[in-house]
Design a protein around this motif. Structure first.
Motif, PDB file in Angstrom:
ATOM      1  N   THR A  78       0.820  -1.214   0.000  1.00 20.03           N
ATOM      2  CA  THR A  78       0.000   0.000   0.000  1.00 20.03           C
ATOM      3  C   THR A  78       0.855   1.265   0.000  1.00 20.03           C
ATOM      4  O   THR A  78       0.324   2.369   0.139  1.00 20.03           O
ATOM      5  N   GLU A  79       2.185   1.140  -0.153  1.00 18.73           N
ATOM      6  CA  GLU A  79       3.079   2.274   0.057  1.00 18.73           C
ATOM      7  C   GLU A  79       2.837   3.417  -0.925  1.00 18.73           C
ATOM      8  O   GLU A  79       3.153   4.576  -0.637  1.00 18.73           O
ATOM      9  N   LYS A  80       2.276   3.123  -2.084  1.00 14.71           N
ATOM     10  CA  LYS A  80       1.984   4.186  -3.051  1.00 14.71           C
ATOM     11  C   LYS A  80       1.106   5.262  -2.440  1.00 14.71           C
ATOM     12  O   LYS A  80       1.181   6.436  -2.816  1.00 14.71           O
ATOM     13  N   TYR A  81       0.261   4.874  -1.499  1.00 13.75           N
ATOM     14  CA  TYR A  81      -0.685   5.815  -0.900  1.00 13.75           C
ATOM     15  C   TYR A  81      -0.282   6.229   0.504  1.00 13.75           C
ATOM     16  O   TYR A  81      -1.058   6.888   1.200  1.00 13.75           O
ATOM     17  N   LEU A  82       0.920   5.869   0.925  1.00 12.95           N
ATOM     18  CA  LEU A  82       1.401   6.289   2.231  1.00 12.95           C
ATOM     19  C   LEU A  82       2.279   7.520   2.074  1.00 12.95           C
ATOM     20  O   LEU A  82       2.984   7.674   1.074  1.00 12.95           O
ATOM     21  N   PRO A  83       2.264   8.400   3.063  1.00 15.09           N
ATOM     22  CA  PRO A  83       3.166   9.563   3.020  1.00 15.09           C
ATOM     23  C   PRO A  83       4.627   9.117   3.022  1.00 15.09           C
ATOM     24  O   PRO A  83       4.948   7.978   3.362  1.00 15.09           O
ATOM     25  N   ASP A  84       5.509  10.039   2.685  1.00  9.07           N
ATOM     26  CA  ASP A  84       6.925   9.709   2.568  1.00  9.07           C
ATOM     27  C   ASP A  84       7.505   9.087   3.829  1.00  9.07           C
ATOM     28  O   ASP A  84       8.380   8.233   3.772  1.00  9.07           O
ATOM     29  N   TYR A  85       7.017   9.533   4.980  1.00  2.64           N
ATOM     30  CA  TYR A  85       7.636   9.046   6.211  1.00  2.64           C
ATOM     31  C   TYR A  85       7.339   7.570   6.490  1.00  2.64           C
ATOM     32  O   TYR A  85       7.936   6.968   7.362  1.00  2.64           O
ATOM     33  N   PHE A  86       6.394   6.972   5.760  1.00  3.77           N
ATOM     34  CA  PHE A  86       6.119   5.545   5.924  1.00  3.77           C
ATOM     35  C   PHE A  86       6.856   4.685   4.897  1.00  3.77           C
ATOM     36  O   PHE A  86       6.921   3.490   5.040  1.00  3.77           O
ATOM     37  N   LYS A  87       7.384   5.325   3.851  1.00  2.75           N
ATOM     38  CA  LYS A  87       7.917   4.541   2.744  1.00  2.75           C
ATOM     39  C   LYS A  87       9.279   3.935   3.069  1.00  2.75           C
ATOM     40  O   LYS A  87      10.100   4.544   3.760  1.00  2.75           O
ATOM     41  N   ASN A  88       9.481   2.720   2.540  1.00  2.00           N
ATOM     42  CA  ASN A  88      10.775   2.048   2.654  1.00  2.00           C
ATOM     43  C   ASN A  88      11.218   1.855   4.096  1.00  2.00           C
ATOM     44  O   ASN A  88      12.396   1.883   4.411  1.00  2.00           O
ATOM     45  N   VAL A  89      10.247   1.683   4.970  1.00  4.94           N
ATOM     46  CA  VAL A  89      10.545   1.427   6.378  1.00  4.94           C
ATOM     47  C   VAL A  89       9.968   0.085   6.768  1.00  4.94           C
ATOM     48  O   VAL A  89       8.820  -0.224   6.469  1.00  4.94           O
ATOM     49  N   GLU A  90      10.757  -0.715   7.427  1.00  3.48           N
ATOM     50  CA  GLU A  90      10.273  -1.984   7.955  1.00  3.48           C
ATOM     51  C   GLU A  90      10.431  -2.003   9.457  1.00  3.48           C
ATOM     52  O   GLU A  90      11.377  -1.419   9.996  1.00  3.48           O
ATOM     53  N   VAL A  91       9.509  -2.657  10.137  1.00  2.00           N
ATOM     54  CA  VAL A  91       9.594  -2.715  11.592  1.00  2.00           C
ATOM     55  C   VAL A  91      10.439  -3.912  11.997  1.00  2.00           C
ATOM     56  O   VAL A  91      10.642  -4.839  11.215  1.00  2.00           O
TER      57      VAL A  91
END
Length: 467
Positions: free
Chosen positions: A454-467
């Protein structure tokens, strides 16, 4: 807003998500049938063409003899244009596309987690919230700048979180969230009156209910018809249909309609808790422990409801788009009919044309003394001139509180996660959900996969981050 001499209001309504082929058409129909309101509706949508089509469809209604009011529909190209001067703001958006919802609903199935809707709680509801709430921050800030005195009606899910984010971003906003799930339970009580007492011709509005809970996990703690206590009647009704489920004659059977049910989840919860579960079975099942009703597809069938596949939604959307083109090109006539939704009647209440009581979603300002302040809850409220006054319910019954509080705290954690740009907090909410039965390694794997999808619709601060 202007009050004309003939007592017909001249209103400005901003519709965010105005390209909708569902809620927007319903509002057009209800407005066309309300003689006390006229005005303009500005349709804003990221799909500008869809909003333009709806403007054409809406304006064509003015040429018909069966409309009782006149509305001018216009496409807006910006939130500023849509919101400036608005008396009411209606929000019904699809956050992302059904491809993202496909991941929300069906990716967890690879891990043995089943969801019947996937838009409110559970893994799907939480991931949907991550892409929806930043949109609601933007909308709330735009309302603050361009129409701070407008009344805001939200229809988007996850209802509780969307409404909460509006207030979190703009505390002075005048917003409430609408959901029709309780209406279905009022209709079920009408069926019980007919079946047990042979009482006919009951209107839904005659079934008076006390509503407690949060959206899609609501309960009725009192129900009457002309002063008659309906709980003993409902108890007989439940006993009669507990094993088989109940389908009203003429309604779609749950086996043939992804949105129908045989009410067995409601019946089970009534037997266990003594209160009438008031949302639809598909939503109720998701709010309970996953092992109760969603353990497997066979368990779902045992409880006479279905898992709503996203392919079904995609096909329905395709059909509605084709219908929209036919309506725009005058190849099909728009059907004007009462939808059963209550937004227009709520508007009339706020305008002082009538006092009106119905269930709605608002921040907790004392509706429940044993829930945190400001969390969004669902109760009845009185709509009166320029006021929406939620009805105080006191303590939520302890047995219902135990079921509800995990969702309340989890939803607040999701709000924090988005507000603070903290994906780790989002993951904590993800693993806290009652339908999450994975170990931490599998849960991280699933979460990261769903975020990636769903990252296409997430703001930049959520992208390319894994927990």
């Amino acid at each position: 807003m202007n009050f004309k001499k003939d007592k017909v209001y001249d209103l400005n309504i901003a519709y965010i998500g105005g390209g909708s082929q569902g809620w927007a058409w319903g509002l057009m129909s209800d407005l066309a049938l309300e003689p006390s309101l006229n005005g303009r509706v500005r349709l804003y949508d990221i799909d500008h063409k869809a909003a333009e089509n709806n403007a054409i469809i809406g304006n064509e209604l003015n040429k018909r003899d069966d409309v009782k009011s006149q509305w001018h529909y216009v496409k807006s190209d910006s939130l500023k244009d849509a919101l400036t001067g608005a008396d009411f703001v209606v929000i019904s958006i699809l956050p992302g596309t059904f491809d993202e919802m496909d991941s929300d609903v069906h990716t967890p199935e690879d891990y043995g987690i089943y969801q019947s809707v996937g838009d409110t709680v559970g893994p799907g509801g939480i991931i949907r919230a991550l892409r929806t709430l930043p949109m609601y921050e933007e909308i709330a800030l735009a309302i603050k700048e361009y129409s701070k005195d407008a009344w805001v009606i939200n229809f988007t899910n996850p209802m509780t979180l969307c409404t909460r984010m509006l207030y979190k971003t703009f505390p002075e906003i005048k917003a409430f969230g609408n959901c029709h799930e309780v209406f279905g339970t009022q209709k079920l009580l009408i069926s019980a009156l007919k079946d047990i007492c042979d009482i006919d011709d009951v209107k839904r509005e005659e079934i008076k209910v006390d509503v407690v809970g949060i959206n899609h996990f609501t309960w009725v703690t009192k129900a009457t018809y002309k002063g008659m206590d309906l709980f003993p009647i409902y108890e007989q009704f439940v006993d009669k249909y507990y094993e088989t489920g109940f389908v009203k004659e003429g309604d779609d059977n749950w086996m043939n309609n992804a949105f129908a049910s045989g009410q067995r989840v409601k019946f089970e919860l009534f037997k266990q808790y003594g209160y009438i579960a008031a949302a639809g079975d598909r939503h109720l099942a998701e709010a309970c422990k996953g092992s109760w009703f969603l353990k497997s597809p066979d368990r779902v069938k045992d409880y006479t409801f279905g898992l709503t596949k996203v392919d079904y939604r995609k096909e329905k959307q395709k059909n509605l788009r084709e219908k929209g083109l036919r309506l725009r090109n005058l190849e099909e006539q728009f059907e004007i009919k009462e939808t059963g939704e209550e937004a227009v009647q709520q508007m009339r209440g706020i305008l002082g044309l009538r006092d009106f009581v119905t269930n709605t979603n608002l921040p907790n300002k004392g509706q429940f003394s044993n829930l945190p302040k400001d969390v969004v809850v669902e109760t009845n409220a009185l709509f009166r001139r320029d006021r929406v006054m939620p009805i105080t319910m006191g303590d939520m019954p302890m047995s219902l509180l135990g079921l509800t509080m995990p969702h309340v705290t989890n939803q607040e954690l999701v709000i924090e996660a988005v507000t603070e740009r903290d994906l780790k907090k989002a993951f904590r909410a993800f693993i806290n959900d009652p339908n999450m039965k994975l170990d931490l390694h599998e849960a991280r794997q699933l979460f990261n996969k769903m975020v990636k999808n769903t990252e296409k619709y997430l703001p930049d601060y959520f992208k390319n981050v894994e927990v």
